[in-house]
Design a protein around this motif. Structure first.
Motif, mmCIF file in Angstrom:
data_model
loop_
_atom_site.group_PDB
_atom_site.id
_atom_site.type_symbol
_atom_site.label_atom_id
_atom_site.label_comp_id
_atom_site.label_asym_id
_atom_site.label_seq_id
_atom_site.Cartn_x
_atom_site.Cartn_y
_atom_site.Cartn_z
ATOM 1 N N GLU A 13 26.610 -8.288 -18.264
ATOM 2 C CA GLU A 13 26.473 -9.299 -17.221
ATOM 3 C C GLU A 13 25.721 -8.748 -16.014
ATOM 4 N N ARG A 14 26.044 -7.538 -15.624
ATOM 5 C CA ARG A 14 25.365 -6.938 -14.484
ATOM 6 C C ARG A 14 23.877 -6.751 -14.793
ATOM 7 N N ALA A 15 23.558 -6.308 -16.003
ATOM 8 C CA ALA A 15 22.159 -6.140 -16.392
ATOM 9 C C ALA A 15 21.438 -7.480 -16.388
ATOM 10 N N ARG A 16 22.093 -8.535 -16.877
ATOM 11 C CA ARG A 16 21.489 -9.865 -16.892
ATOM 12 C C ARG A 16 21.233 -10.363 -15.477
ATOM 13 N N LEU A 17 22.213 -10.197 -14.604
ATOM 14 C CA LEU A 17 22.064 -10.654 -13.219
ATOM 15 C C LEU A 17 21.013 -9.849 -12.468
ATOM 16 N N ARG A 20 17.637 -10.975 -13.674
ATOM 17 C CA ARG A 20 17.316 -12.288 -13.134
ATOM 18 C C ARG A 20 16.895 -12.177 -11.671
ATOM 19 N N ALA A 21 17.610 -11.344 -10.917
ATOM 20 C CA ALA A 21 17.289 -11.157 -9.497
ATOM 21 C C ALA A 21 16.099 -10.227 -9.310
ATOM 22 N N ASP A 22 15.676 -9.586 -10.395
ATOM 23 C CA ASP A 22 14.573 -8.638 -10.385
ATOM 24 C C ASP A 22 14.812 -7.533 -9.364
ATOM 25 N N GLY A 23 16.056 -7.149 -9.283
ATOM 26 C CA GLY A 23 16.406 -6.074 -8.356
ATOM 27 C C GLY A 23 16.294 -4.723 -9.033
ATOM 28 N N ALA A 24 16.221 -3.707 -8.245
ATOM 29 C CA ALA A 24 16.175 -2.358 -8.783
ATOM 30 C C ALA A 24 17.556 -2.006 -9.307
ATOM 31 N N ALA A 25 17.577 -1.126 -10.237
ATOM 32 C CA ALA A 25 18.853 -0.734 -10.831
ATOM 33 C C ALA A 25 19.677 0.019 -9.808
ATOM 34 N N ALA A 26 20.826 -0.565 -9.475
ATOM 35 C CA ALA A 26 21.717 0.092 -8.514
ATOM 36 C C ALA A 26 22.470 1.225 -9.173
ATOM 37 N N ASP A 27 22.593 1.113 -10.471
ATOM 38 C CA ASP A 27 23.343 2.124 -11.215
ATOM 39 C C ASP A 27 22.390 2.758 -12.218
ATOM 40 N N SER A 28 22.449 4.031 -12.337
ATOM 41 C CA SER A 28 21.574 4.709 -13.289
ATOM 42 C C SER A 28 22.250 4.815 -14.660
ATOM 43 N N ASN A 29 23.228 3.998 -14.901
ATOM 44 C CA ASN A 29 23.935 4.006 -16.172
ATOM 45 C C ASN A 29 22.951 3.590 -17.275
ATOM 46 N N SER A 30 22.854 4.402 -18.293
ATOM 47 C CA SER A 30 21.866 4.146 -19.340
ATOM 48 C C SER A 30 22.182 2.883 -20.129
ATOM 49 N N SER A 31 23.439 2.547 -20.303
ATOM 50 C CA SER A 31 23.754 1.333 -21.055
ATOM 51 C C SER A 31 23.349 0.092 -20.281
ATOM 52 N N VAL A 32 23.479 0.123 -18.928
ATOM 53 C CA VAL A 32 23.032 -1.016 -18.117
ATOM 54 C C VAL A 32 21.516 -1.146 -18.223
ATOM 55 N N LEU A 33 20.808 -0.020 -18.208
ATOM 56 C CA LEU A 33 19.351 -0.059 -18.336
ATOM 57 C C LEU A 33 18.925 -0.612 -19.697
ATOM 58 N N ARG A 34 19.635 -0.227 -20.735
ATOM 59 C CA ARG A 34 19.326 -0.759 -22.072
ATOM 60 C C ARG A 34 19.605 -2.253 -22.124
ATOM 61 N N TYR A 35 20.691 -2.689 -21.507
ATOM 62 C CA TYR A 35 21.004 -4.113 -21.493
ATOM 63 C C TYR A 35 19.986 -4.893 -20.665
#
Length: 146
Positions: A13-17, A20-35
């Motif tokens: 959900e965080r990756a999707r949001l 959508r917001a086209d924001g920079a990744a706040a978290d460098s978590n690799s799974s969020v980046l993959r999502y």
């Protein structure tokens, strides 16, 4: 009921949001980046629009295929006709070698008209001639005029 890992769900959900917001990744978590990559691909339009000449291109391809098939059929017919001529010519040469000049006197005289096979020979010749004449008419009638 399906068990959903709450942490994975939140990452998705965080990756999707974020995507959508086209924001920079706040978290460098690799799974969020993959999502985020998955979310980016899912957000894209999957169907590219058809080109403006799509119908023309398809009809041209179909016509080219039909033309190619006609050429191949004509090549086959020509080859089959050449083989038929070769076989008949070979048979004629063999008959000439076996019977010599005697066959010409049998064919050139009018005696064959008085034989009991004459009506059948005339019928076969008439059928061949009629078939040839009608074949040309059917082919010309089947052509599309522009």
């Amino acid at each position: 009921m399906t068990h959903v890992d709450e942490l994975e769900w939140q990452r998705q959900e965080r990756a999707r949001l974020e995507e959508r917001a086209d924001g920079a990744a706040a978290d460098s978590n690799s799974s969020v980046l993959r999502y985020r990559v998955v979310a980016r691909e899912l957000a894209r339009d999957p169907d590219a629009p058809l080109p403006s000449n799509f119908a023309y291109a398809i009809s041209a391809r179909i016509e080219a295929d039909a033309r190619q098939q006609r050429l191949e059929r004509k090549r086959f017919e020509r080859a089959a006709f050449a083989w038929l001529i070769a076989v008949c010519g070979t048979g004629g040469c063999i008959a000439l070698a076996i019977y010599g000049g005697e066959w010409w006197s049998a064919v050139s005289g009018a005696e064959w008209l008085n034989s009991r096979n004459a009506p059948w020979l005339i019928a076969v010749a008439g059928c061949a001639l009629l078939s040839r004449l009608l074949d040309g008419r059917v082919r010309s009638a089947g052509r599309v005029k522009h």
